[in-house]
Scaffold this active site. Sequence first.
Site, PDB file in Angstrom:
ATOM      1  N   SER A 143       8.016   9.912   7.113  1.00  0.00           N
ATOM      2  CA  SER A 143       9.355   9.367   6.846  1.00  0.00           C
ATOM      3  C   SER A 143      10.401  10.371   7.296  1.00  0.00           C
ATOM      4  O   SER A 143      10.151  11.582   7.255  1.00  0.00           O
ATOM      5  CB  SER A 143       9.508   9.115   5.343  1.00  0.00           C
ATOM      6  N   TYR A 156       9.331  12.696  -2.882  1.00  0.00           N
ATOM      7  CA  TYR A 156       8.725  11.799  -1.874  1.00  0.00           C
ATOM      8  C   TYR A 156       8.864  12.441  -0.498  1.00  0.00           C
ATOM      9  O   TYR A 156       7.893  12.526   0.268  1.00  0.00           O
ATOM     10  CB  TYR A 156       9.440  10.449  -1.933  1.00  0.00           C
ATOM     11  N   LYS A 160       6.057  13.760   2.292  1.00  0.00           N
ATOM     12  CA  LYS A 160       6.024  13.279   3.683  1.00  0.00           C
ATOM     13  C   LYS A 160       6.130  14.467   4.647  1.00  0.00           C
ATOM     14  O   LYS A 160       5.543  14.448   5.733  1.00  0.00           O
ATOM     15  CB  LYS A 160       7.150  12.270   3.926  1.00  0.00           C
TER      16      LYS A 160
HETATM   17  N1  LIG Z   1      10.381   0.867   4.512  1.00  0.00           N
HETATM   18  C1  LIG Z   1      10.951   2.016   4.822  1.00  0.00           C
HETATM   19  O1  LIG Z   1      12.194   2.149   4.923  1.00  0.00           O
HETATM   20  C2  LIG Z   1      10.109   3.237   5.098  1.00  0.00           C
HETATM   21  C3  LIG Z   1      10.712   4.342   5.699  1.00  0.00           C
HETATM   22  C4  LIG Z   1       9.947   5.463   5.973  1.00  0.00           C
HETATM   23  C5  LIG Z   1       8.604   5.467   5.657  1.00  0.00           C
HETATM   24  N2  LIG Z   1       8.041   4.386   5.051  1.00  0.00           N
HETATM   25  C6  LIG Z   1       6.608   4.452   4.733  1.00  0.00           C
HETATM   26  O2  LIG Z   1       5.969   3.325   5.286  1.00  0.00           O
HETATM   27  C7  LIG Z   1       4.779   3.048   4.537  1.00  0.00           C
HETATM   28  C8  LIG Z   1       4.691   1.563   4.244  1.00  0.00           C
HETATM   29  O3  LIG Z   1       5.817   1.178   3.484  1.00  0.00           O
HETATM   30  P1  LIG Z   1       6.462  -0.289   3.545  1.00  0.00           P
HETATM   31  O4  LIG Z   1       7.918  -0.091   3.651  1.00  0.00           O
HETATM   32  O5  LIG Z   1       5.766  -1.143   4.535  1.00  0.00           O
HETATM   33  O6  LIG Z   1       6.140  -0.786   2.051  1.00  0.00           O
HETATM   34  P2  LIG Z   1       5.826  -2.240   1.457  1.00  0.00           P
HETATM   35  O7  LIG Z   1       6.418  -3.320   2.278  1.00  0.00           O
HETATM   36  O8  LIG Z   1       6.200  -2.137   0.033  1.00  0.00           O
HETATM   37  O9  LIG Z   1       4.235  -2.367   1.607  1.00  0.00           O
HETATM   38  C9  LIG Z   1       3.399  -1.463   0.953  1.00  0.00           C
HETATM   39  C10 LIG Z   1       1.951  -1.864   1.172  1.00  0.00           C
HETATM   40  O10 LIG Z   1       1.103  -0.841   0.627  1.00  0.00           O
HETATM   41  C11 LIG Z   1       0.317  -1.392  -0.435  1.00  0.00           C
HETATM   42  N3  LIG Z   1       0.210  -0.328  -1.456  1.00  0.00           N
HETATM   43  C12 LIG Z   1       1.204   0.173  -2.219  1.00  0.00           C
HETATM   44  N4  LIG Z   1       0.737   1.141  -3.025  1.00  0.00           N
HETATM   45  C13 LIG Z   1      -0.583   1.251  -2.746  1.00  0.00           C
HETATM   46  C14 LIG Z   1      -1.630   2.076  -3.253  1.00  0.00           C
HETATM   47  N5  LIG Z   1      -1.414   2.982  -4.207  1.00  0.00           N
HETATM   48  N6  LIG Z   1      -2.874   1.936  -2.722  1.00  0.00           N
HETATM   49  C15 LIG Z   1      -3.114   1.013  -1.758  1.00  0.00           C
HETATM   50  N7  LIG Z   1      -2.168   0.203  -1.248  1.00  0.00           N
HETATM   51  C16 LIG Z   1      -0.927   0.319  -1.738  1.00  0.00           C
HETATM   52  C17 LIG Z   1       1.041  -2.653  -0.874  1.00  0.00           C
HETATM   53  O11 LIG Z   1       0.203  -3.632  -1.447  1.00  0.00           O
HETATM   54  P3  LIG Z   1      -0.151  -3.602  -3.050  1.00  0.00           P
HETATM   55  O12 LIG Z   1       1.160  -3.541  -3.764  1.00  0.00           O
HETATM   56  O13 LIG Z   1      -0.942  -4.840  -3.293  1.00  0.00           O
HETATM   57  O14 LIG Z   1      -0.974  -2.358  -3.242  1.00  0.00           O
HETATM   58  C18 LIG Z   1       1.564  -3.149   0.472  1.00  0.00           C
HETATM   59  O15 LIG Z   1       0.539  -3.781   1.201  1.00  0.00           O
HETATM   60  C19 LIG Z   1       4.841   3.975   3.318  1.00  0.00           C
HETATM   61  O16 LIG Z   1       4.032   5.113   3.540  1.00  0.00           O
HETATM   62  C20 LIG Z   1       6.285   4.404   3.253  1.00  0.00           C
HETATM   63  O17 LIG Z   1       6.442   5.672   2.661  1.00  0.00           O
HETATM   64  C21 LIG Z   1       8.757   3.256   4.765  1.00  0.00           C
END
Ligand SMILES: NC(=O)c1ccc[n+]([C@@H]2O[C@H](COP(=O)([O-])OP(=O)(O)OC[C@H]3O[C@@H](n4cnc5c(N)ncnc54)[C@H](OP(=O)(O)O)[C@@H]3O)[C@@H](O)[C@H]2O)c1
Length: 251
Positions: A143, A156, A160
């Site tokens: 991130s 967090y 990262k």
């Molecule tokens: N969105 C952003 O702005 C952003 C920016 C920078 C980095 N990121 C990173 O991108 C990655 C994905 O995030 P996203 O934005 O796509 O989130 P999201 O839409 O909330 O999706 C998260 C996914 O991970 C699963 N999950 C959550 N906690 C889990 C756990 N403890 N074990 C296994 N599965 C788990 C969720 O399903 P369940 O709830 O069923 O487990 C879901 O499938 C993360 O590492 C996040 O830090 C996101």
Amino acid sequence: MTSRFGGRTAIITGASRGIGLAIAQRLVSEGARVCITARKPEPLKEAVEALGGPEHAIGIPGRGDDPEHQDAAIAATLEAFGSADLFVNNTGINPVYGRMVDLNLDAARKIFEVNALSAISWVQKVHKAWLAEHGGAIVNVSSVAGTKPAPGIGFYGATKAMLTHITEELAVELGPNIRVNGVAPAVVKTRFAEALYEGREEEVAAQYPLGRLGLPEDVAGAVAFLLSEDAAWVTGRTLVLDGGVTLTGGV
Ligand SMILES: NC(=O)c1ccc[n+]([C@@H]2O[C@H](COP(=O)([O-])OP(=O)(O)OC[C@H]3O[C@@H](n4cnc5c(N)ncnc54)[C@H](OP(=O)(O)O)[C@@H]3O)[C@@H](O)[C@H]2O)c1
């Protein structure tokens, strides 16, 4: 032109929605078979269907930081598809918001376990089961919060930043047959980041030179590049995907 991932199998963690699912969709569209994981079985099942069913995808439910779940997902992938060439460590959590001086340390330990330590555990296991003998590629989803102070989500960000460093260490250890890279997105429109833009998207997007927030597909395209032979001479790098926002001092 042959597909970039024909005959290849990818494991993508945290992929029933959001960035992980977009990565899975992109890889399947380019010929890969995928194993996706998440905690809740139902949405995972729906995601597998959306990916074209068992010929293209399997879903293994479990907690990303549970070693038994990690073993089960890797074993199921090898059984279903016969290989595990590509690994995307996408699971990341951020259950607390606030100043680091007020941080709940039990919550912090969990964030560290899921965001940083599990990345090593998954890689150890996929390495042993497949990559050591056959080679492949790994991408860690980091991130921009790990690239500079991120008030309110500081711990967090620290995990990262650690993940980005883990990417570098693994890249040095695992060459020449295994490449290890990362991506560091700014705000991407998913459930995870909703609180950062809901009700004020236009205002937030105005800080971005490219004029909009990220979409899961933006991250998926970069991850696919890093996993592919197009990135054959790239390892240890974490690609910032931010629509230019960090250039303006935003986020
Ligand atoms: N969105 C952003 O702005 C952003 C920016 C920078 C980095 N990121 C990173 O991108 C990655 C994905 O995030 P996203 O934005 O796509 O989130 P999201 O839409 O909330 O999706 C998260 C996914 O991970 C699963 N999950 C959550 N906690 C889990 C756990 N403890 N074990 C296994 N599965 C788990 C969720 O399903 P369940 O709830 O069923 O487990 C879901 O499938 C993360 O590492 C996040 O830090 C996101």
